[in-house]
Design a protein around this motif. Structure first.
Motif, PDB file in Angstrom:
ATOM      1  N   SER A  53       0.821  -1.215   0.000  1.00 32.38           N
ATOM      2  CA  SER A  53       0.000   0.000   0.000  1.00 32.38           C
ATOM      3  C   SER A  53       0.851   1.259   0.000  1.00 32.38           C
ATOM      4  O   SER A  53       0.470   2.277  -0.597  1.00 32.38           O
ATOM      5  N   ASP A  54       2.020   1.190   0.650  1.00 29.09           N
ATOM      6  CA  ASP A  54       2.864   2.380   0.802  1.00 29.09           C
ATOM      7  C   ASP A  54       3.859   2.575  -0.336  1.00 29.09           C
ATOM      8  O   ASP A  54       4.390   3.667  -0.522  1.00 29.09           O
ATOM      9  N   SER A  55       4.149   1.519  -1.087  1.00 29.82           N
ATOM     10  CA  SER A  55       5.225   1.594  -2.072  1.00 29.82           C
ATOM     11  C   SER A  55       4.833   2.453  -3.272  1.00 29.82           C
ATOM     12  O   SER A  55       3.713   2.367  -3.800  1.00 29.82           O
ATOM     13  N   ARG A 169      11.783  -3.763   8.328  1.00 31.45           N
ATOM     14  CA  ARG A 169      11.231  -2.452   7.990  1.00 31.45           C
ATOM     15  C   ARG A 169      10.344  -1.921   9.114  1.00 31.45           C
ATOM     16  O   ARG A 169      10.234  -0.708   9.320  1.00 31.45           O
ATOM     17  N   TRP A 170       9.724  -2.842   9.851  1.00 29.77           N
ATOM     18  CA  TRP A 170       8.738  -2.445  10.855  1.00 29.77           C
ATOM     19  C   TRP A 170       9.300  -2.478  12.274  1.00 29.77           C
ATOM     20  O   TRP A 170       8.565  -2.227  13.234  1.00 29.77           O
ATOM     21  N   ALA A 348      20.498  -9.395  10.505  1.00 28.45           N
ATOM     22  CA  ALA A 348      21.188  -8.595   9.492  1.00 28.45           C
ATOM     23  C   ALA A 348      20.908  -9.098   8.075  1.00 28.45           C
ATOM     24  O   ALA A 348      20.866  -8.316   7.121  1.00 28.45           O
ATOM     25  N   ALA A 349      20.704 -10.404   7.922  1.00 26.02           N
ATOM     26  CA  ALA A 349      20.460 -10.968   6.596  1.00 26.02           C
ATOM     27  C   ALA A 349      19.141 -10.506   5.997  1.00 26.02           C
ATOM     28  O   ALA A 349      18.926 -10.625   4.783  1.00 26.02           O
ATOM     29  N   ASP A 354      12.613  -5.857   2.280  1.00 21.08           N
ATOM     30  CA  ASP A 354      11.498  -5.120   1.697  1.00 21.08           C
ATOM     31  C   ASP A 354      11.811  -4.796   0.232  1.00 21.08           C
ATOM     32  O   ASP A 354      10.958  -4.902  -0.642  1.00 21.08           O
ATOM     33  N   ARG A 355      13.075  -4.437  -0.016  1.00 20.87           N
ATOM     34  CA  ARG A 355      13.529  -4.201  -1.382  1.00 20.87           C
ATOM     35  C   ARG A 355      13.450  -5.496  -2.203  1.00 20.87           C
ATOM     36  O   ARG A 355      13.028  -5.499  -3.364  1.00 20.87           O
ATOM     37  N   LEU A 356      13.880  -6.603  -1.592  1.00 17.37           N
ATOM     38  CA  LEU A 356      13.875  -7.883  -2.292  1.00 17.37           C
ATOM     39  C   LEU A 356      12.461  -8.295  -2.675  1.00 17.37           C
ATOM     40  O   LEU A 356      12.226  -8.764  -3.808  1.00 17.37           O
ATOM     41  N   LEU A 357      11.502  -8.131  -1.775  1.00 18.31           N
ATOM     42  CA  LEU A 357      10.135  -8.516  -2.096  1.00 18.31           C
ATOM     43  C   LEU A 357       9.587  -7.679  -3.244  1.00 18.31           C
ATOM     44  O   LEU A 357       8.946  -8.208  -4.162  1.00 18.31           O
TER      45      LEU A 357
END
Length: 485
Positions: A53-55, A169-170, A348-349, A354-357
């Protein structure tokens, strides 16, 4: 016209300019009001819906999946024009595959697997298998999950998979590395999760008992979670032990900061990840855990406790099962000696997932050859796993027949207190091989308005209607050869 060439609206809500991108259909996931305690899957689906929704890189087209189950007309209106559909609906992604073929639509499907050796997502993958296209994506929370599903469903080689969990992200940025410990007298041990046998909850109590025997008054344990088990075994009070239900996320984050060590002995057959392990490592909380599932990829070796699996036991994927036991005496040795492991770095991995999805949704999937391999302990477990009864429909027509049956019952279960609802509950009770569990589901459906967002509820009961119940065993460590399926 391709997805990339379609004109985007000049602005989205709030005035954010949207770049041209794919039209993405998804269900806006909200747990039903009476849900007793949200697990990692509930948080994940809510978070993915928020991300979409935010992207500014996609054009969201949300829908209500209950309406899609109910009506081809509603499904066509919701899905026509979509370039991609992202399944945020628990283990029901098979519906999108069914509708894509039935309605003659053309969109890619991005779905996930949230549990391991359990009916829900195994049934999803079995029903989806005949429809798979090369650009469809199955994403996993861990390397363990990816390796398990690849082994159980060879047909997944015809499409794409990835390890992806956009949870960081959250997470509150100010809490990264903020662990303080209890700062008081004695050592505080925490447990976070369902207070159930498959999570090895009784071993949490056993550890506190053992610590009391060795160092009276020096340790205390707080268990945070939902579950029906008593906080004591045999009716006796365990000094230093307490439990409480989760209150809210802010309180839980503070709990992680206050723990001197998190004890996570789970060997649950459902486990693919252990979100609590990533939350703890994000805060910097040390962990002692079993070697099961994703623990060996998320934690340092010092955190892993010797774990004995239950060999040659007949397990059903219909029930959550405890697959083994951690060495409580060894955990007590470490704690009494003050040997606290270093904080994990497993979080860390997932920092850029979020970018990957979004990349997966846009069709920019990573090179499959770059998929990380399972750890040695994960490979050893998979080598000992023997599955039977994991049948895949022969073709789309066979899958269609099963899914049509599930659609009717799914729809009826969401028409509360109608004759169709009551009749379906009665039918499930009649067909269930696990009457006590089904009776519990019936009570929650009637009196608490349970819907499909209680993962392990509606989806699990529907499997009775198509006779889907794989079973498995774990062989003895010295047994060689054999096939996993």
């Amino acid at each position: 016209m391709s997805a990339e060439a379609k004109p985007a609206p000049a602005a989205a809500s709030g005035g954010t300019l949207r770049r041209p991108g794919p039209v993405v259909g998804f269900h806006t996931f909200r747990s039903y009001a009476g849900h007793p305690g949200k697990d990692g899957a509930n948080f994940a689906y809510t978070e993915v819906a928020r991300l979409l929704s935010d992207s500014a890189e996609v054009r969201p087209k949300p829908h209500d999946v209950v309406e899609l189950f109910r009506s081809d007309e509603a499904a066509r209106a919701a899905l026509a024009g979509c370039d991609v559909v992202v399944a945020t609906v628990g283990p029901h992604a098979y519906l999108y595959f069914h509708l894509r073929e039935r309605l003659g639509l053309d969109f890619r499907i991005v779905r996930d697997a949230r549990t391991a050796l359990w009916n829900g997502y195994l049934q999803q993958e079995a029903l989806s298998a005949p429809y798979l296209r090369p650009d469809d994506v199955l994403y996993h929370s861990s390397r363990y999950s990816l390796a398990l599903y690849t082994m159980l469903f060879p047909g997944l080689a015809r499409s794409r998979q990835a390890v992806c969990y956009p949870l960081l992200r959250w997470f509150p940025a100010e809490l990264a590395g903020s662990w303080t410990g209890s700062g008081g007298d004695g050592t505080q041990i925490g447990f976070v999760g369902r207070l159930t046998d498959d999570k090895n909850y009784s071993q949490v109590i056993s550890l506190q008992r053992e610590l009391n025997r060795r160092a009276p008054g020096a340790f205390r344990t707080v268990a945070i979670g939902e579950g029906g088990q008593s906080a004591t075994a045999g009716g006796s009070v365990v000094p230093g032990y307490s439990c409480r239900p989760p209150v809210d996320r802010a309180r839980l984050w503070q709990d992680y900061r206050d723990m001197d060590v998190l004890f996570f002995p789970s060997t649950s057959s459902l486990e693919t990840f252990g979100r609590v392990l990533v939350e703890a490592s994000y805060v910097g909380t040390p962990v002692l855990a079993s070697t099961h599932a994703a623990a060996s990829e998320l934690l340092p070796s010092e955190s892993l406790l010797p774990t004995t699996l239950r060999a040659d036991v007949d397990f059903t994927t219909h029930l959550a099962a405890r697959l083994g036991d951690v060495d409580v005496a060894h955990a007590a040795d470490l704690l009494v000696a003050g040997t606290i492991p270093p904080a994990g770095r497993g979080h860390a991995a997932y920092a850029d997932h979020d970018r990957l999805l979004l990349d997966l949704i846009r069709g920019e999937a990573p090179d499959p050859s770059a998929d990380p391999a399972p750890t040695a302990v994960q490979r050893a477990f998979l080598d000992r796993l023997r599955m039977r009864g994991l049948t895949v429909p022969a073709d789309p027509a066979a899958a269609d027949r099963m899914i049509r049956r599930l659609r009717r019952s799914f729809t009826a279960l969401h028409r509360s207190r109608t004759p169709q609802h009551l009749g379906t509950l009665a039918m499930l009770l009649a067909r269930s091989g696990y009457r006590r569990k089904t009776a519990s589901f019936v009570r929650k459906s009637l009196f608490h308005g349970e819907d499909f967002t209680n993962i392990g509820g509606v989806d699990l009961q529907l499997s009775h209607l198509i006779g889907f119940e794989p079973r498995f065993t774990i062989t003895s460590p010295d047994e060689e050869g054999g096939s996993p399926c």
